[in-house]
Every structure is written in C-alpha cells, then in structure tokens.
Write a protein that holds these residues in place. Structure first.
Motif: not given
Length: 861
Positions: A699-725
């Motif tokens: 049993v897994t909460g998908l919010n925790s998985v999504v937040n972990e992936v978004i944290a790993e993608l921060k490096a690729e988003c540097e210098g860009r204006q990205v809005e996460w919803k």
C-alpha cells in the motif's frame, strides 16, 4: 448349581463343618499322643480292637486343618489356601500309596516311617504300620474332594461332594465290623478312625452347601420336607446330575439295613436263610435306581455276606461249595434283576423323554409364535398364554391364568360389543375383527377359533396380531402415493406410464398439455394415436427394448414440429411387480433445446478460450525469446561501443589540434552517437528488467512517490520556469519501485517536451471514471498528433526528431509494461503544440494476468 439357602441353616452347617474339622484334628492328635507315649488306649479307645496307625493319625491332623481353612469359603484367598490344599494333596498321596501297598503287597517304606509297630501291637492289621485299605481309599477320596472343593462341573454337579459322599459310603460299612463281630477285624480299622472318617465325609459334603445335591435339598426353593424330598430324589432315576450320588448312596444304605436286619439277635432270621434280607434290598435298589444302583447293591451284598455271615470270613476262594454256589446264584439273580429293571427303566425313560420332548417342542412352538396367542374357556378366562401375549400385556404368565381376557386387554368388566369370541360362541365358527385399543395405543387383528373336545365346545384359540405398524405403513404408503401423484402432476417434465404391450396407462398434466388432450383421454391409447407412424414405431421399439433388457435407458432424440427443431431427452425405466416381473414402463422426458443451444455456446467459448490460451502461450514464448535476445544484444553492444568511444576519445585528445575541422566534427559526432547508443542499450536493459521483475505489492501513497521524483528532476529544471501542480493522489496497492519509474519516465518527458515554453506547467492529478480512480500527468509542451497515438508506446517509436528532443523511444514502452503488470492500462490525449496528457489506472494483477500478458506479447510482437 448355586442355590439360595436360609441364612440360619447356612450358619449351622458352617458350625458343623468346623466341628468335623476340629474333631478330626483331635482324633489325630490323640492317636499321635498314644504313639509317642505308647498308650494303647489312646490308639484304639477300646482295648483289644485294632489300633489307629501313626500315618492315619497324621493324615487326620492334616486333613482336619485343610478342612478347617478351606471349609470357611468366606475368607479371602491367601497363601494359607495353598498350604491347606498342599496338606489335602499329601493326605491323598499317603492314602493312595497305602492302598497300592495293600493291593500289590508292596512296601514303599512309609508305614513305619514315624514309629515302629511290634507284631503284638499290629493285631488285626494287614501288616505292621499299614493302615486299612478302606481308610486309605477314604483318604484318597477326601483329599481329592478338598482339592476340588471350589470346582463345579456343569450347572448342578459338584465333584467334591460326590467324592466325599463316596468316602462316607465306604466308611459306612466299617461300623458293621464292630456291630456284627467286634473282634473279627474284617475291615482292619480302628474305632476312632471309623467315627472320624464318617464325620470328615459329612463335613466336606456340607462345606459348600449352596452347591450340588446339598444345595438342592436345603435351598429355600425346595418344596417338600427334607426327609421326604431326600428319599424322592434318591429313588428317582430322572433329574439333574446332583441326584446321582443319592441314588447310589440309597443302594448302599439299603444293603447296610439288610445287614443289620440279618444280624438281629434272637433268631429273627434263620441262619439257613442267609440272603433273605439282601434279595429285597437288591430288588428295591434295582427297581427304583436302575442298572447301576442295582449292581452296586448286589456287589455290596456279596461283600457283606462273605465278610460277616460265611465261613471262613473274607476268604472267597476257600468257601464250601454250597456257600459258593449261593453267592454265585445271588450275584446272577441280582445282576439279572438289575439289567431287567434297567431295560424297563430305559424303555420308560425313552417313552417319557419322547413325551417330554413332544411337550417341550409344542411349548417352544407355542411360545415362538410371533402373534399373541391365548387359550380361553367359554367364560373368557385365560387358560394358557404364550410369550408374545405376556410381553404385550407386560405381565408374568402366572398373573394371566384364570383372568378374564377383557379385563387385562381392554380394562373392561364386560366383553366388547363386537368381541370376536362372543360372535364365535354364537356362530361356532372362526371370527375375525380389527380392533383399536386406545389404552395400548395399538391396532389389533383379532381372531377366535373354536376349540372342540369331541362335540363339546370347550373354548377357543384367541390370536391377537399387532397390525399397528402395518396400518401405519399403509397410511404412509397412501401419503407417499398422494405425494407422488401431486409431484407427478406438477412436474414440468412430462411423465407417462405404459403397460407390457406399450398401451398407455396414465400421464401427468405436462404431457397431456403437450399432446393437446386431457389426462383422462390418455389411457387405453397408443403412440400411433398421437405421433406419426414412423416416430410411434420408434417409440414402441424403444419401449420393448427397455422392458426386455430390464435396464433403465436414457435416450436423446430430435424431431421437427411446426417447422422448428426440438431436442428431447427421455428416461425409460421398467416397472416390476412384487415377483420381479416386468409389467410396464415409466417414462420421463423433457425438452432441452435451449439447454443444448447453451451447451453449444459454452463449447464454442471453451474452444475460443483454449485458442486464446494457446496463442497467449505462443506470445509469452516469443516475449521470453525477445527479452533474452534484447538482453543479449544489449550486453554484446556494450563492448564495441566502449571501443569506439575510447578510440575516438584518444584521437580527439592526441591528434585533435592537428586534425582538420571536418575531421574533428566527425569525431565529435562519433562520440555523441556512441553515447546515444549506450543510453539506448541502458534503456533496453531497463525494459528487460521490468519484464522479469516480480511485482511486490504494498500500500503506497502516490504523493510521496511523485514528490520524490520531482525532487530528483530539480537539477534538470534549473534556469527554467516550471510550475508543478500536484493534487491529492490516492493510496494504491502497487510495487513502489516500479511506480516510481512510471512517474520518473512520465514527468521527465513532461519536463523535456515543455522546454520550448517560457512558463512550463506540469500537472499531476486524478479523476474518477466509472468508479475507477484514474491518475493523469499533463503538460503544456509540444504535444503530438493523435493519428500516430498507436505508435506512442512501441519500442523505438518516436514522434519527434532527435534534434528537437533527445530520447531512445523506450521510456513509454517501459511505462506501459509496468502499468500492465499492475493490471491497469495507460493511454494518452494530446494536440500538436498544445501539450499532452497521459492517463493510467491500476488494477488486480492476478485478475488481468492473462489479458495483460496477451497485450504485452502483442505489443512486443
């Protein structure tokens, strides 16, 4: 035989047994004292008579002790019992050895083992120290009797009593030696020995008074007086085995009385009429006792005459001729009378036995009749009743005799108005009725048959048959027939019955409706009246085959009616009578057209499913081969790629400055191609691992998985204006590692394809579709043309140029593989240059495994 004794009588007999044992011990001790101190008076009591032997005195002490202990049968068993039996066995052994010495003239060395006897002291003895043969034989019998004291043979015989009774009989003749001629020494017995042996025999006989003939004579159930009953039992040749000792004892008693009468002083019996008293004694013994007691009386009379009344006394071979002839004639007459009395007695016994057996057979037959039977007189009084009648009324036979039958059976003071006995007395013929008896809650079939004695009516034989169960069975049968009729009438199946000639007998409503008739119109007609001739002939042939074989058959048939094809199934069973003969046929048939159509559909579906399973198996095999090939190729490509990348790097580092610009550009493109190829190999390996990965659900909460992936993608988003919803996502049952890879691939694609936008918006949310939660990932990136959506999840399928967006074309294929392993599905909606939205669901892997594998196999193929 064990009988009931009056407690006071049993107590008196127990005291008598104790007295006998103590008297024996006292006689033995007195005799031993005389031997120890050589006091002749203590040995013989009366001077000049035979002295008691030392061995005899010892035997009296031993057997008295044995009787004292074993005679008290209320004592608990102990070691003393074995000591007492050993003493009895020792007495019997000494007596047997002494008797053998007398018969054979032997000397076993036991006669003077304790004391030496002089010739003067042995006057009247067989030889010094040897006890009288009568004494020896009595000791043998008494010792055996004590050894067998608690053993019974059969129901009513006590061997111990018989042995002791025999010892008493042979001891009984010893007093004659002292009465007739006190100093003749015929029996070689001392006077105390005679008295002690008689008492000992009586004590052993009475030690178990509840058994054998003593128990029969002294029991509380013995009807006549003791003396009269003893005499009746003694002279009777019939009855149980306990009477046999009394019969032979009575013969001996008759001879004893005859001897006393012969010796009465005063000339009552002349000397020349020696056998005058013995002939009546022998005759009475033979007539009343039979062959055995008669012969015994004859032989005992011979012995008494020879010992007491003929000269020389006790010497049979030295008699004068007249005396010898007299003995022989008496013996022959006595034996002849005994044989004749025995023959007459045997004839009488055979006749009596036949009469008794016939009576017993009749009584057994009368008692074994299962019906309750009474013999009544004309006044309704019971004269005899069998066992079934006594059990029916729960009374003893004695309580029935002489009572009026209507009092016991019906609890009335007068006969019933419809009593069959009353009607029988009037008509003098057998009468029969069925009567209900509420008191017993039973129904009876009652008959009264006249009982004639000549021409006089003496009563009747009254037979009462309990037919309650039969009536109940008949009621149950009628109820069962009603239930069967109701069931048959309401069955949806069609039921019919035909006789042996295939003529209709009956049918139910369903069958009658199918024929368009009433059930009453069916009997008496045949199948030719309702069906075409060809079909009727087939039905008749089937009926005859079933009746001839005697076996049930199931027949499936098809016929066409009103242009429609019908399928029916018929079960035909032969009907039998009570003798087992086939009398007709029972048929049940029903229309199973719709069922057959459904079965055909099920069969087609099963074949289709089997083909799907086979195709799926083939696809799974192809997938396994493809995965193995992909894994092998991916690994095999790594080595040449490393070589190309390594050598191009060496050329660039060592010869780069000296190379022309075009050559440098070509080397750069070579390095970029090898990097892209390496990434492609890595993606292929990842796709292969996903295919082989076993799903571990949590049993897994998908919010925790999504937040972990978004944290790993921060490096690729540097210098860009990205809005996460990111909306609130559900908790689901999934493999957390694989689900993270799904979001990693989808979100990294969203980041990549939204690069052209100054303000990128990436949304992760959920919606409900037909009750199923759907997770979505939406971006405002480049999008794609929906007409190419079927290529979107294929391996190496790309909808954009590598120059615009990097990638290998394996990521979405990996996502689809993971979603399918979770039992879900994934799809996309997009518009060119307006972004794309990816939707997926998660389900139960075990429920969609076959479908998922088939889909995966189709995608890979």
């Amino acid at each position: 035989m064990t009988t009931r004794l009056d407690p006071r009588t049993a107590r008196k007999l127990s005291l008598f047994v104790a007295f006998c044992s103590l008297f024996s011990i006292a006689v033995g001790l007195v005799g031993l004292t005389g031997w120890v101190f050589q006091i002749e008076t203590l040995k013989s009591v009366v001077p000049g008579l035979v002295a008691m032997k030392a061995n005899t005195a010892v035997c009296f002490v031993l057997i008295g002790v044995s009787l004292w202990w074993l005679g008290a049968h209320d004592r608990p068993a102990s070691v003393s019992d074995w000591i007492a039996r050993a003493a009895a066995a020792m007495v019997s052994t000494v007596g047997l050895l002494s008797f053998l010495e007398f018969l054979g003239g032997w000397n076993f060395g036991i006669d003077q083992l304790l004391f030496l006897e002089t010739a003067k002291g042995a006057a009247g003895s067989v030889r010094p120290g040897l006890m009288s043969p009568i004494t020896a034989l009595a000791f043998v019998l008494l010792g055996l009797a004590l050894l067998l004291l608690d053993w019974t043979r059969g129901r009513d015989a006590s061997p111990a009593q018989s042995l002791a009774f025999g010892a008493g009989l042979i001891s009984l003749f010893a007093p004659l030696d002292f009465i007739v001629q006190p100093h003749a020494f015929h029996t070689h017995m001392a006077f105390p020995t005679v008295i002690a042996l008689c008492l000992l025999a009586s004590g052993v006989v009475c030690s178990r008074p509840e058994r054998g003939f003593v128990g029969a004579l002294l029991s509380t159930d013995f009807r006549p007086g003791i003396v009269r009953g003893l005499w009746a039992a003694a002279i009777s040749d019939e009855g149980p085995a306990w009477r046999q000792p009394l019969r032979y004892g009575s013969s001996a008693l008759l001879v004893f009385v005859a001897t006393l009468l012969r010796y009465i002083p005063g000339g009552f019996v002349p000397a020349r009429l020696t056998y005058l008293t013995f002939y009546p004694a022998t005759m009475i013994a033979a007539l009343l006792g039979g062959l055995g007691p008669g012969i015994l009386a004859t032989l005992l009379s011979d012995a008494c005459v020879d010992y007491f009344f003929l000269e020389p006394r006790g010497q049979f071979g030295n008699k004068n001729l007249p005396d010898l002839l007299g003995l022989i004639v008496f013996t022959l007459i006595g034996v002849g009378m005994s044989w004749l009395a025995g023959a007459v007695d045997r004839t009488r016994k055979r006749s009596a036995d036949e009469t008794r057996r016939a009576k017993e057979e009749w009584e057994r037959t009368f008692d074994s009749v299962p019906e309750a039977v009474m013999v009544l007189d004309t006044e309704f009084r019971i004269q005899r009743a069998n066992r079934a009648m006594t059990e029916l009324l729960a009374l003893q036979p004695e309580a029935l005799l002489g009572k009026h039958c209507f009092e016991l059976v019906h609890n009335r003071t007068l006969p019933l108005p419809d009593c069959p006995l009353r009607e029988m007395l009037r008509s003098e013929k057998q009468e029969q009725r069925e009567l209900v008896e509420p008191r017993l809650n039973k129904i009876f079939d009652v008959s009264a048959t006249p009982l004639w004695e000549g021409k006089t009516l003496r009563g009747c034989v009254h037979v009462i048959r309990d037919i309650t169960e039969r009536k109940r069975a008949e009621d149950k049968l009628r109820a069962s027939e009603n239930r069967y009729r109701t069931l048959a009438e309401n069955l949806p199946q069609m039921v019919f019955v035909k006789d042996r000639a295939s003529v209709n007998v009956s049918c139910n409503q369903s069958f009658a409706r199918s024929l368009g008739i009433l059930p009453e119109e069916y009997p008496g007609k045949t199948d030719y009246d309702f069906f075409p001739a060809e079909l009727a002939e087939k039905y008749r042939s089937d009926d005859q085959r079933v009746m001839e074989s005697g076996r049930t058959e199931e027949i499936e048939e098809e016929y066409i009616r009103d242009g429609k094809k019908f399928s029916v199934q018929t079960v035909k069973t032969p009907l039998r009578d009570a003798a087992g003969n086939v009398t007709g046929i029972l048929g049940i048939f029903w229309d199973f057209t719709e069922r057959k159509r459904a079965e055909e559909e099920v069969r087609l579906n099963a074949e289709l499913e089997q083909r799907v399973i086979q195709r799926t198996a083939q696809l799974e095999a192809a997938n396994r081969e493809l995965e193995a090939f992909t894994y092998s190729v991916s690994h095999d490509l790594r080595a040449p790629l490393r070589h190309i990348s390594g050598f191009s790097k060496i050329l660039t580092e060592e010869y780069g400055p000296s190379l022309a610009p075009d050559a440098q550009h070509h080397l750069q493109r070579i390095q970029e191609g090898t990097c892209r190829m390496g990434q492609l190999v890595d993606d292929l390996l990842s796709l292969g691992r996903v295919g082989r990965h076993e799903v571990r659900l949590q049993v897994t909460g998908l919010n925790s998985v999504v937040n972990e992936v978004i944290a790993e993608l921060k490096a690729e988003c540097e210098g860009r204006q990205v809005e996460w919803k990111v909306d609130d996502l559900p908790f689901v049952e999934c493999d957390p590692g694989l689900m993270k890879q799904v979001f990693q691939n989808l979100l990294s694609n969203a980041v990549k394809f939204s690069r052209p936008r100054n303000h990128a918006v990436i949304e992760v949310g959920q919606r409900d579709q037909d009750g199923t939660p759907v997770v979505l990932v939406r971006d405002n990136g480049a999008g794609f043309n929906m007409k190419y959506s079927d290529k979107l999840f294929g391996v190496f399928q790309r909808l954009h140029r590598p120059e615009d967006f990097e990638g290998t074309g394996v990521g979405l294929a990996t996502v689809q593989r993971i979603i399918q392993k979770h039992g879900g599905r994934i799809w996309a909606e997009a518009e060119l240059d307006k972004g794309a939205t990816f939707y997926f669901t998660l389900g139960a892997p075990e429920k969609t495994e076959l479908k998922t594998r088939a889909a995966m196999a189709g995608d890979k193929a």
